[in-house]
Design a protein around this motif. Sequence first.
Motif, PDB file in Angstrom:
ATOM      1  N   ASN A  68       4.752   6.480  -6.161  1.00 59.96           N
ATOM      2  CA  ASN A  68       5.545   6.456  -4.931  1.00 59.96           C
ATOM      3  C   ASN A  68       6.523   7.599  -4.910  1.00 59.96           C
ATOM      4  OD1 ASN A  68       8.509   5.557  -5.454  1.00 59.96           O
ATOM      5  ND2 ASN A  68       7.314   4.137  -6.740  1.00 59.96           N
ATOM      6  N   ILE A  78      10.794   4.125   0.625  1.00 57.32           N
ATOM      7  CA  ILE A  78       9.748   4.214  -0.411  1.00 57.32           C
ATOM      8  C   ILE A  78       8.417   4.459   0.280  1.00 57.32           C
ATOM      9  CG2 ILE A  78       9.604   1.669  -0.474  1.00 57.32           C
ATOM     10  CD1 ILE A  78       8.717   1.967  -3.449  1.00 57.32           C
ATOM     11  N   ARG A  91       4.161   5.353  -0.399  1.00 61.83           N
ATOM     12  CA  ARG A  91       3.032   5.471  -1.314  1.00 61.83           C
ATOM     13  C   ARG A  91       2.493   6.890  -1.239  1.00 61.83           C
ATOM     14  NH1 ARG A  91       2.771   3.109  -5.188  1.00 61.83           N
ATOM     15  NH2 ARG A  91       2.187   0.994  -4.653  1.00 61.83           N
ATOM     16  N   TYR A 115      -1.420   5.864  -7.845  1.00 64.30           N
ATOM     17  CA  TYR A 115      -0.520   4.750  -8.128  1.00 64.30           C
ATOM     18  C   TYR A 115       0.848   5.380  -8.397  1.00 64.30           C
ATOM     19  CZ  TYR A 115       1.012   0.139  -9.787  1.00 64.30           C
ATOM     20  OH  TYR A 115       1.672  -1.049  -9.936  1.00 64.30           O
ATOM     21  N   GLU A 149       9.629  -6.180 -10.142  1.00 66.46           N
ATOM     22  CA  GLU A 149       9.791  -4.821  -9.605  1.00 66.46           C
ATOM     23  C   GLU A 149       9.985  -4.863  -8.081  1.00 66.46           C
ATOM     24  OE1 GLU A 149       9.714  -1.950 -11.416  1.00 66.46           O
ATOM     25  OE2 GLU A 149       9.744  -0.549  -9.735  1.00 66.46           O
TER      26      GLU A 149
HETATM   27  O1  LIG Z   1       4.149   0.432  -6.688  1.00 65.86           O
HETATM   28  C1  LIG Z   1       4.957   1.310  -7.058  1.00 65.86           C
HETATM   29  O2  LIG Z   1       5.021   2.407  -6.524  1.00 65.86           O
HETATM   30  C2  LIG Z   1       5.909   1.022  -8.191  1.00 65.86           C
HETATM   31  C3  LIG Z   1       7.070   0.270  -7.797  1.00 65.86           C
HETATM   32  C4  LIG Z   1       8.255   0.861  -7.225  1.00 65.86           C
HETATM   33  C5  LIG Z   1       8.807  -0.053  -6.415  1.00 65.86           C
HETATM   34  C6  LIG Z   1       7.949  -1.135  -6.298  1.00 65.86           C
HETATM   35  O3  LIG Z   1       8.089  -2.170  -5.649  1.00 65.86           O
HETATM   36  O4  LIG Z   1       6.829  -0.902  -7.040  1.00 65.86           O
END
Ligand SMILES: O=C(O)C[C@H]1C=CC(=O)O1
Length: 94
Positions: free
Chosen positions: A52, A43, A45, A50, A27
């Motif tokens: 994104n 992206i 958090r 858990y 991933e």
């Molecule tokens: O940890 C996550 O949010 C899920 C996911 C989406 C991209 C990644 O690297 O992990």
Amino acid sequence: MLFAVTMDVAIPHDLDPDVRADTLAREKAYSQDLQRGGEWVSIWRCVGQYSNLSIFDVADNARLHEILWNLPLFPYMTIAVTPLAQHPSDIAAG
Ligand SMILES: O=C(O)C[C@H]1C=CC(=O)O1
């Protein structure tokens, strides 16, 4: 075309630890490749979850679907997609 995408992750607690580690590594590599290519713009958090929130800049709906469908974590995700349009008050838009 710009999209905001939220990905809520729920990996089963009984998933084999090796499968879990391999899936997470794939991933991360998949996401970072798309970031380097410019389609996965950012992206973030979502604090305390858990989950994104990501911004994608892709050619069309079909391309976004292809990207999301091929996420290694896709089987363990709930995904919400919001198409974005320019806001009339955005000073960056001129
Ligand atoms: O940890 C996550 O949010 C899920 C996911 C989406 C991209 C990644 O690297 O992990």
